[in-house]
Structures are given as C-alpha cells and as structure tokens.
Design a protein around this motif. Structure first.
Motif, PDB file in Angstrom:
ATOM      1  N   HIS A   1       3.910  -4.051  -6.882  1.00 14.61           N
ATOM      2  CA  HIS A   1       4.380  -5.424  -7.062  1.00 14.61           C
ATOM      3  C   HIS A   1       3.529  -6.310  -6.148  1.00 14.61           C
ATOM      4  O   HIS A   1       3.138  -5.877  -5.064  1.00 14.61           O
TER       5      HIS A   1
ATOM      6  N   ASP B   1       4.272  -8.507  -4.076  1.00 12.40           N
ATOM      7  CA  ASP B   1       4.873  -8.638  -2.745  1.00 12.40           C
ATOM      8  C   ASP B   1       5.341  -7.303  -2.166  1.00 12.40           C
ATOM      9  O   ASP B   1       6.172  -7.276  -1.251  1.00 12.40           O
TER      10      ASP B   1
ATOM     11  N   ARG C   1       2.258  -6.259   3.734  1.00 17.26           N
ATOM     12  CA  ARG C   1       2.914  -6.870   2.583  1.00 17.26           C
ATOM     13  C   ARG C   1       1.878  -7.516   1.665  1.00 17.26           C
ATOM     14  O   ARG C   1       1.033  -8.273   2.114  1.00 17.26           O
ATOM     15  N   GLY C   2       1.969  -7.177   0.387  1.00 16.15           N
ATOM     16  CA  GLY C   2       1.164  -7.824  -0.633  1.00 16.15           C
ATOM     17  C   GLY C   2      -0.159  -7.136  -0.905  1.00 16.15           C
ATOM     18  O   GLY C   2      -0.635  -6.302  -0.131  1.00 16.15           O
TER      19      GLY C   2
ATOM     20  N   THR D   1       7.748  -1.286  -5.150  1.00 11.08           N
ATOM     21  CA  THR D   1       8.143  -2.436  -4.338  1.00 11.08           C
ATOM     22  C   THR D   1       8.083  -2.085  -2.854  1.00 11.08           C
ATOM     23  O   THR D   1       7.926  -2.963  -2.018  1.00 11.08           O
TER      24      THR D   1
END
Length: 120
Positions: free
Chosen positions: A28, A30, A42-43, A108
């Motif tokens: 994902h 994020d 993150r990301g 995620t």
C-alpha cells in the motif's frame, strides 16, 4: 483470490530479482515496513531507499519459506531462510520471521525479526 502466501512469495521473488518497482507494487502507498533492529519506514519512497541500501550490501539474495501461520485472511507469519551474498562474494544464511497484514491485496504492514547472519 490471491492468498497472503502468494503475495509474500511474489514480493520475495521481485526482491530476489532486484525489481524494486514490482516489489513496491505489493505494498500500500502508506504501508509501514519494520526492518529488524531499525526504525519503521512508511511509504514507497522510504521502503525503496531501505531496499536499495540493502542491495548495495547484499547483491545476491534467495529466500525460501520454511513455515507459515495464519489466523485470518488479512494477516500471517512466515518463517524464512535467506541466502545472502555480499559485495565481496561472501555467503551467509539468515533465519527469521516476517509478520504481515494485508488489505485490498497489498501489504499494509510488514515486520521482520531476524537472527544474525551465519557464514555458509
């Protein structure tokens, strides 16, 4: 329907081929990646940078799933063994556990716990 194991195997296949764009397509935008012994990332940009740094130290990588545990359609744990080849040609094995959560067919959250590499 793609299983979490299919997603994990596909991601590790891309990682072993150093195909970062395909690897990132498994996450994902994020997603949070928790590398062993390091702060969470993150990301996509952060995961890309972490992966590129890993490749600079270990250009050779092969991963096999040794065990798998799942209690739902959106989370699983994978025991793995990685064969690493460093930039000098030295080889070592790395055993660990990878905990993943999935939504809409992508990761995620991914969290790694690893033993210290052992020379082959």
């Amino acid at each position: 329907m793609t299983t979490i194991r299919d997603l994990q195997e596909s991601a590790w296949d891309a990682e072993c081929r150093h195909d970062i764009d395909t690897l990132l397509s498994h996450f994902h935008p994020d997603a949070v990646f928790h590398p062993a012994g390091q702060p969470p990332q993150r990301g996509h940009a952060a995961i890309r940078a972490l992966t590129e740094d890993f490749y600079s130290s270990f250009p050779g990588l092969d991963i096999e799933i040794v065990g798998e545990w799942s209690s739902s359609d959106n989370s699983a744990a994978f025991q793995f063994r990685a064969l690493l080849t460093d930039i000098g040609g030295g080889r070592s094995t790395l055993d660990g556990i990878c905990l993943v959560t999935v939504a809409d067919g992508v990761f995620t959250s991914v969290r790694y716990f690893e033993d210290a590499p052992e020379p082959v």
